[in-house]
Scaffold this active site. Sequence first.
Site, PDB file in Angstrom:
ATOM      1  N   LYS A 123       0.849  -1.147  -0.013  1.00  0.00           N
ATOM      2  CA  LYS A 123      -0.123  -0.085  -0.050  1.00  0.00           C
ATOM      3  C   LYS A 123       0.789   1.278  -0.060  1.00  0.00           C
ATOM      4  CE  LYS A 123      -3.903   1.672   2.831  1.00  0.00           C
ATOM      5  NZ  LYS A 123      -4.778   1.263   4.065  1.00  0.00           N
ATOM      6  N   SER A 199      -9.749   1.141   3.266  1.00  0.00           N
ATOM      7  CA  SER A 199      -8.980   2.032   2.444  1.00  0.00           C
ATOM      8  C   SER A 199      -7.947   1.365   1.685  1.00  0.00           C
ATOM      9  CB  SER A 199      -8.279   3.075   3.476  1.00  0.00           C
ATOM     10  OG  SER A 199      -7.221   2.522   4.395  1.00  0.00           O
ATOM     11  N   SER A 223      -9.919  -1.752   7.143  1.00  0.00           N
ATOM     12  CA  SER A 223      -9.324  -1.183   5.887  1.00  0.00           C
ATOM     13  C   SER A 223      -8.356  -2.417   5.249  1.00  0.00           C
ATOM     14  CB  SER A 223      -8.285  -0.147   6.235  1.00  0.00           C
ATOM     15  OG  SER A 223      -9.115   1.182   6.554  1.00  0.00           O
TER      16      SER A 223
END
Length: 559
Positions: A123, A199, A223
């Site tokens: 990420k 997310s 997330s």
Amino acid sequence: MPVPSRVRRRSAALLAATALCLAPAAVPASAGTTPHDELPRVVGLGVSDQLDLLAAGQTSSVDLVQAYLDRIAAYDDAYADQPGLHSVVTVSPTALENARLLDAERAAGITRGPLHGVPVLVKDNYATYDMPTSAGSVALADYQTAEDSTAVERLRDAGAIIIGKTNMAEFAWHGTFTLSSVRGETHNPYDQEVSASGSSGGTGAAIAAGFAGAGLGTDSCGSIIGPSAHQSLVGYRPTMGLTSVAGIVPLSVRQDVSGPMTTTVEDAALLGSVLAGVDPADPQTAIAAEQDPATFVPGLSDTALQGKRIGYFHWDYSASTPEGPRPGTEEVTGIVDQAVADLAAQGAEIVQVPFTREFVQQQLASGGWIDMRSSVDAFFAATQAQWPEGLAELTAPADRLTFSDVAADGRSSLEQETIDSWLALADVPNPDYDAAVAAQEAGKKAMDAFFVEHDLDALAMPTSEAPANEEWAGTTFCDVGANTGIPTISLPAGFTAAGLPVGLELAAPRSMDAALLSMAYDYEQATEHRLAPASTPELPRNGVIPKKVIATGPAREDG
């Protein structure tokens, strides 16, 4: 423009020249030494599968990296009648070079660690010394740290190849969709018209679509588990503090956790074992000493559920929205009921428990969010990095980068109301923050007591009560793990009639990660629900990689 740095060792795992490669559009396939027709088929190919092939000499790291780069080029931007996934922000310009080095080492009998030669995505809030770290913000598109985050360093030391960085909700804020100002909105490969969740939706979409064998996400409340549930992945949120968050752009130090998103429980256990451990740069990792991550993979068993007491409950979803239950709730409830029956079929004792909305909302208090601005500012102050000329001068103090500078850039995808609320947050500690911390600590004790009072080995629940739609793909019980710090895992539980994934969430007592992973493995092996998405099939084997690939028919794990 450098700022004071936390003293940490740069990973020496991959000795490649530092280079930047921000790629709003995926990189095109490069001319490799292996013809495209001879590259490995990677749809459904997990990390453990890759390690077996590499050990047997049946593929190379170079060929694996090239196969993934080809898929990113084919599917991440618009193609045929699809909008494309928009899941990858940056592709490593040295991934193939690093792969060649690791292949040479393997040929010489050198193995750096348990992930030697395996391509992985992370990420874009994980600091990487060879790629920018944007945290989803276009203002930080060129924010370049001098060092790796602890998690990335541990991956590289284990032999992993970081082939790129994935899109995320800006500053990890949204848990129901993934939208950033640096890459736009990420689409779900099971239906590119619906949300990929957030997310960590970029990692979820990329791993589901076969852009790498595994990826890393962060989780402040749903997330990791949310994108995993809505994209038929295994999402593992470890006990808070088991894995370090040092070098990760924070949302809330009180709740942020780093963890893997994979296609199998075995791969989640393997990556978890690499990530886990005490880190002097992250004081919360002191709790990691309570576990031995070396037991995670050897401890996996297809009889782990026998004799386990698992708490289950039926929640009233009528108040989920002002209009009532979300569409598809009844269908998801039926799928999760069957998943719990499958737990029982594997020998678990299912116990009805009084896990009420009042208990979750009133006792399992959050300690997060109110430390957001202070957490981000502290990260910038502690991290040696370079950033765009003039960014730090947008607000006072002019010689230091702060969240207010990023906000003043004016190009954020976040709502102004959210930005204003963060800018208004007081420095920590303060009385409100101290009260939130105290309430969260009380909630942690209440959660620990709940397991003891009901003599439970785990809790079972739907990761999300409803399937993804165009604007929403959230979680229902993220508070259980995020607010209390206990380990949770989301597992593929099947699909709705429309082909949208459904997740089963299991939660275990604090520092019982090995037991949780083993129970998850038993369920996975008994059910084998995961299917790869049809919109990103294996690339045609016709000697060329078409710019427009048309997906037809369902795709199974075997491609």
